[in-house]
Motif scaffolding. Structure first.
Motif, PDB file in Angstrom:
ATOM      1  N   PRO A  72     -21.942  36.603   6.760  1.00 28.88           N
ATOM      2  CA  PRO A  72     -22.776  35.311   6.837  1.00 28.88           C
ATOM      3  C   PRO A  72     -22.452  34.349   5.477  1.00 28.88           C
ATOM      4  CG  PRO A  72     -24.187  36.726   7.944  1.00 28.88           C
ATOM      5  CD  PRO A  72     -23.064  37.482   7.468  1.00 28.88           C
ATOM      6  N   SER A  73     -22.196  33.165   5.529  1.00 34.15           N
ATOM      7  CA  SER A  73     -22.030  32.469   4.313  1.00 34.15           C
ATOM      8  C   SER A  73     -20.526  32.821   3.896  1.00 34.15           C
ATOM      9  CB  SER A  73     -22.996  32.783   3.315  1.00 34.15           C
ATOM     10  OG  SER A  73     -24.471  32.466   3.776  1.00 34.15           O
ATOM     11  N   THR A  74     -19.661  32.791   4.603  1.00 33.13           N
ATOM     12  CA  THR A  74     -18.038  32.996   4.032  1.00 33.13           C
ATOM     13  C   THR A  74     -17.394  31.858   4.582  1.00 33.13           C
ATOM     14  OG1 THR A  74     -18.444  35.178   4.501  1.00 33.13           O
ATOM     15  CG2 THR A  74     -16.193  34.499   4.344  1.00 33.13           C
ATOM     16  N   SER A  75     -16.516  31.285   3.818  1.00 31.50           N
ATOM     17  CA  SER A  75     -15.631  30.315   4.167  1.00 31.50           C
ATOM     18  C   SER A  75     -13.998  30.674   4.028  1.00 31.50           C
ATOM     19  CB  SER A  75     -15.891  28.912   3.450  1.00 31.50           C
ATOM     20  OG  SER A  75     -15.066  27.967   3.739  1.00 31.50           O
ATOM     21  N   MET A  76     -13.332  30.243   5.024  1.00 30.73           N
ATOM     22  CA  MET A  76     -11.802  30.738   4.726  1.00 30.73           C
ATOM     23  C   MET A  76     -10.859  29.956   5.630  1.00 30.73           C
ATOM     24  SD  MET A  76     -11.722  34.981   5.401  1.00 30.73           S
ATOM     25  CE  MET A  76     -12.532  36.092   4.179  1.00 30.73           C
ATOM     26  N   THR A  77      -9.733  29.547   4.918  1.00 30.82           N
ATOM     27  CA  THR A  77      -8.867  28.702   5.467  1.00 30.82           C
ATOM     28  C   THR A  77      -7.461  29.341   5.533  1.00 30.82           C
ATOM     29  OG1 THR A  77     -10.086  27.114   4.396  1.00 30.82           O
ATOM     30  CG2 THR A  77      -7.800  26.370   5.002  1.00 30.82           C
ATOM     31  N   CYS A  78      -6.839  29.321   6.640  1.00 36.00           N
ATOM     32  CA  CYS A  78      -5.443  29.765   6.737  1.00 36.00           C
ATOM     33  C   CYS A  78      -4.579  28.606   7.166  1.00 36.00           C
ATOM     34  CB  CYS A  78      -5.454  30.733   7.937  1.00 36.00           C
ATOM     35  SG  CYS A  78      -3.827  31.132   8.699  1.00 36.00           S
ATOM     36  N   VAL A 138     -12.431  29.075   8.850  1.00 34.30           N
ATOM     37  CA  VAL A 138     -13.474  29.683   9.571  1.00 34.30           C
ATOM     38  C   VAL A 138     -14.772  29.640   8.594  1.00 34.30           C
ATOM     39  CG1 VAL A 138     -14.434  31.839  10.405  1.00 34.30           C
ATOM     40  CG2 VAL A 138     -11.836  31.276  10.537  1.00 34.30           C
ATOM     41  N   ASN A 139     -15.825  29.169   9.151  1.00 36.42           N
ATOM     42  CA  ASN A 139     -17.080  28.916   8.336  1.00 36.42           C
ATOM     43  C   ASN A 139     -18.094  29.809   8.851  1.00 36.42           C
ATOM     44  OD1 ASN A 139     -16.222  27.207   5.974  1.00 36.42           O
ATOM     45  ND2 ASN A 139     -15.850  25.786   7.664  1.00 36.42           N
ATOM     46  N   THR A 140     -18.901  30.536   8.244  1.00 32.91           N
ATOM     47  CA  THR A 140     -20.033  31.245   8.728  1.00 32.91           C
ATOM     48  C   THR A 140     -21.254  30.924   7.982  1.00 32.91           C
ATOM     49  OG1 THR A 140     -18.574  33.028   9.384  1.00 32.91           O
ATOM     50  CG2 THR A 140     -20.912  33.644   9.391  1.00 32.91           C
ATOM     51  N   THR A 153     -18.243  28.803  13.053  1.00 32.29           N
ATOM     52  CA  THR A 153     -17.441  27.722  13.337  1.00 32.29           C
ATOM     53  C   THR A 153     -15.804  27.635  12.986  1.00 32.29           C
ATOM     54  OG1 THR A 153     -19.208  26.096  12.945  1.00 32.29           O
ATOM     55  CG2 THR A 153     -17.253  25.097  13.345  1.00 32.29           C
ATOM     56  N   VAL A 154     -15.045  27.797  14.072  1.00 31.46           N
ATOM     57  CA  VAL A 154     -13.542  27.913  13.708  1.00 31.46           C
ATOM     58  C   VAL A 154     -12.913  26.182  14.187  1.00 31.46           C
ATOM     59  CG1 VAL A 154     -11.397  28.658  14.478  1.00 31.46           C
ATOM     60  CG2 VAL A 154     -13.726  30.241  14.323  1.00 31.46           C
TER      61      VAL A 154
END
Lengths: 193, 137
Positions: A72-78, A138-140, A153-154
């Motif tokens: 939780p509380s992770t943000s990633m971008t591809c 992707v945001n948690t 949320t994707v």
């Protein structure tokens, strides 16, 4: 005089001018309408084609994230132009800062985490006209309004090659994995009537 | 007699030919429209199902959290946004012996006349009172 006699002899008459004009006008109108329709259909087909891919990309990323890959509380971008790497994402989530890693063609560390073992470009999961436009985020986060439940949320964003508009598809869920610590519920059925 | 017949056949030939072409083009347009509509319908239904599946999983998770907070039965309704689509989710908790069952329903997020149902069940794997309700978080 000679032509008239020939026509009389063979019994043939040419097309009337009015008939030719009417036929040409009808054909031109119809072809014009058909071309307009064809262009619209082609555009719709192309848009819906990638929309289908985008939905499935959303679903894949969400399934992977919901399996507990991202805390939780992770943000990633591809994206093709790079994005937050795995370490960057975790550092960002832990310390609230940001970190970035340069990469190209959907091979960054975060892309590897969101879609393990898949390069979006080589797998053909990008729109033909704008292969570098796809960005998957992707945001948690924990939702205070829902008992502090972790919400993933994707978002898949891409550029439509026909009209140049940037389109997005978003999918989110509260994954069972994070809250299923003791009950260990197993989904037995998903149906619709 | 034969020449008269030939003369009559030539009359309006261009017009009839064009009308034939138009008929052919119109039928191909109608075919394309039918195919395109079915494809778009398929896409909308796939999207609808995908959104509903996510919404139902969110409902099941909320049910688990409710069980963790001490709720043992009953029905609850809440609204959850899957992306930008609000979904009205209803979950029902029931218990038979040591098995908890959660039934989550949501109407079609995109307005179809479909109701989606997700069922999940399981047993508590560890005595709940040792960790307390906060342990589920």
């Amino acid at each position: 005089m000679r032509l008239r006699s020939v026509r009389k002899a063979t019994g043939r008459k040419g097309f009337m001018l009015a008939e030719i004009v009417v036929a040409t006008a009808l054909l031109a109108t119809m072809v014009g309408a058909y071309m307009t329709f064809y262009t619209a259909v082609k555009r719709n087909f192309r848009t819906s084609d990638y929309d289908y891919v985008a939905i499935n990309l959303c679903r894949d990323a969400l399934s992977f994230a919901a399996a507990g890959t991202f805390m939780p509380s992770t943000s990633m971008t591809c994206s093709a132009s790079g994005g937050l790497g795995s370490l960057g994402g975790l550092l960002s989530s832990l310390f609230g800062g940001s970190s970035s890693s340069s990469s190209s063609a959907y091979t960054s560390a975060s892309c590897g985490l969101i879609f393990p073992g898949i390069n979006l470009k080589t797998a053909g999961l990008v729109p033909k006209g704008a292969p570098n436009s796809v960005v998957v985020s992707v945001n948690t986060v924990r939702m205070a309004s829902m008992n502090n439940a972790p919400n993933i949320t994707v978002t898949v964003q891409w550029k439509d090659t026909d009209d140049g508009i940037t389109r997005t598809r978003t999918l989110s869920t509260i994954p069972l994995f994070y809250v299923n610590d003791q009950l260990r519920l197993t989904i037995s059925n998903f149906s619709w009537t | 007699m034969a020449s008269n017949l030939k003369q009559a056949n030539n009359k309006g030939f261009a017009l009839i030919m064009v009308l034939g072409i138009i008929l052919f083009m119109t039928s191909s347009i109608v075919c394309t429209m039918v195919m395109m509509n079915s494809k778009m319908e398929d896409l909308r239904q796939t999207l609808d199902r995908t959104i509903a599946r996510s919404a139902c999983e969110a409902g099941a998770s909320m049910a688990v959290l409710a069980i963790g907070s001490g709720k043992s039965s009953g029905t609850t309704t809440f609204t959850y946004n899957v992306g930008n689509t609000p979904c009205k989710i209803t979950y029902t908790i029931s218990r038979a012996g040591g098995t908890w069952t959660v039934k989550v329903t949501t109407p079609s997020p995109m307005g179809f006349s479909t109701v989606y149902t997700l069922e999940a069940s399981g047993q508590r794997s560890f005595p709940f009172f040792i960790k307390g309700p906060g342990a589920l978080m």
